[in-house]
Write an enzyme that holds these catalytic residues in place. Structure first.
Site, PDB file in Angstrom:
ATOM      1  N   ALA A   1       5.431  -4.698  -1.618  1.00 45.84           N
ATOM      2  CA  ALA A   1       6.581  -5.569  -1.359  1.00 45.84           C
ATOM      3  C   ALA A   1       6.548  -6.069   0.080  1.00 45.84           C
ATOM      4  O   ALA A   1       6.751  -7.266   0.345  1.00 45.84           O
ATOM      5  CB  ALA A   1       7.880  -4.830  -1.642  1.00 45.84           C
ATOM      6  N   TYR A   2       6.302  -5.163   1.008  1.00 47.60           N
ATOM      7  CA  TYR A   2       6.246  -5.549   2.419  1.00 47.60           C
ATOM      8  C   TYR A   2       5.120  -6.554   2.652  1.00 47.60           C
ATOM      9  O   TYR A   2       5.316  -7.596   3.291  1.00 47.60           O
ATOM     10  CB  TYR A   2       6.039  -4.308   3.278  1.00 47.60           C
ATOM     11  CG  TYR A   2       6.087  -4.579   4.762  1.00 47.60           C
ATOM     12  CD1 TYR A   2       7.296  -4.724   5.431  1.00 47.60           C
ATOM     13  CD2 TYR A   2       4.911  -4.695   5.504  1.00 47.60           C
ATOM     14  CE1 TYR A   2       7.345  -4.974   6.788  1.00 47.60           C
ATOM     15  CE2 TYR A   2       4.946  -4.949   6.864  1.00 47.60           C
ATOM     16  CZ  TYR A   2       6.167  -5.085   7.496  1.00 47.60           C
ATOM     17  OH  TYR A   2       6.198  -5.349   8.857  1.00 47.60           O
TER      18      TYR A   2
END
Length: 250
Positions: A156-157
């Protein structure tokens, strides 16, 4: 910390994530070099302390993933800054959960994208009109080397920061003839409160990828951000600036 006397004299800035870490250090430098700053952050208590430490013209507590709140904060900030916003440093961000894609929590994915990518979009969308009105602006969006390379167990990051890079490249091209420069900074891991969100194994992995063999220091990236936010950065836009200790190869 080196300070360029007067580099931001007469300039006004909004710094998101301004109550700690990179945002705080960048804001301190802008004020020390003659500028005015309004700090945006989620944490009201930290903002109160940061305002005194920085000498900020104002602070606004908000969640950058809330588009209406961002729009209202831009309007309030312009009022606090003599009707102008010359500089945006979009530094607010979170790491999210750590784990493989097939096990990654849906709620953490959505929250990371909402803050790290949607939040940057909302901030740029709300503040760019003030820059267009004055035919001047500097936008620095904080991305990451993870957005270029992808860190395992940080999907996600990594995806959110890749999105910030793409958004910035598009924005910089749109504004290239309007006196507005938009770039992204892509640091490798540096010492910051955000590391408290990660397990030690993840931090050790990221340190091991840096040829210098150490994490960065926040002042090193703040120095780069302040160059990008200054008038000196005049012919580079829609691009990325690395502070990676040699990790980044493109």
């Amino acid at each position: 910390m080196s300070v360029w006397s007067g580099r931001f004299e007469g300039r006004t800035a909004v710094v998101t994530g301004g109550a700690s870490g990179l945002g705080l250090q960048t804001a301190k430098r802008i004020v020390a070099e003659g500028g005015q700053v309004v700090l945006w952050d989620l944490d009201p208590a930290k903002l109160a302390a940061a305002k005194a430490e920085v000498g900020a013209s104002g602070v606004i507590a908000l969640d950058v993933s809330d588009q209406a709140a961002v729009q209202a904060a831009a309007e309030e900030s312009a009022q606090l800054l003599d009707g102008r916003i010359d500089i945006l440093v979009a530094s607010a961000g979170i790491t999210g959960a750590t784990g493989p894609v097939h096990e990654y929590p849906i709620d953490s994915w959505q929250r990371v994208i909402d803050i790290n990518l949607n939040g940057v979009f909302y901030c740029c969308r709300a503040i760019v009109p003030y820059m267009i009105a004055n035919s001047y602006g500097r936008i620095v969006n904080v991305a990451s080397v993870a957005g270029k390379e992808g860190n395992p167990n940080a999907s996600a990051y990594s995806a959110s920061k890749a999105g910030v890079i793409g958004l910035t490249k598009s924005l910089g091209k749109e504004l290239a003839t309007k006196g507005i420069i938009a770039n992204a900074v892509t640091p490798a891991t540096f010492e910051s409160p955000i590391l408290d969100q990660l397990p030690k194994s993840q931090v050790d992995y990221m340190r091991g990828k840096i040829p210098m063999g150490r994490l960065g220091e926040v002042y090193e990236t703040a120095a780069m951000v302040c160059f990008m936010a200054s008038e000196e950065c005049s012919f580079t836009t829609a691009s990325t600036f690395d502070t990676s200790g040699g990790r980044t190869t493109f």
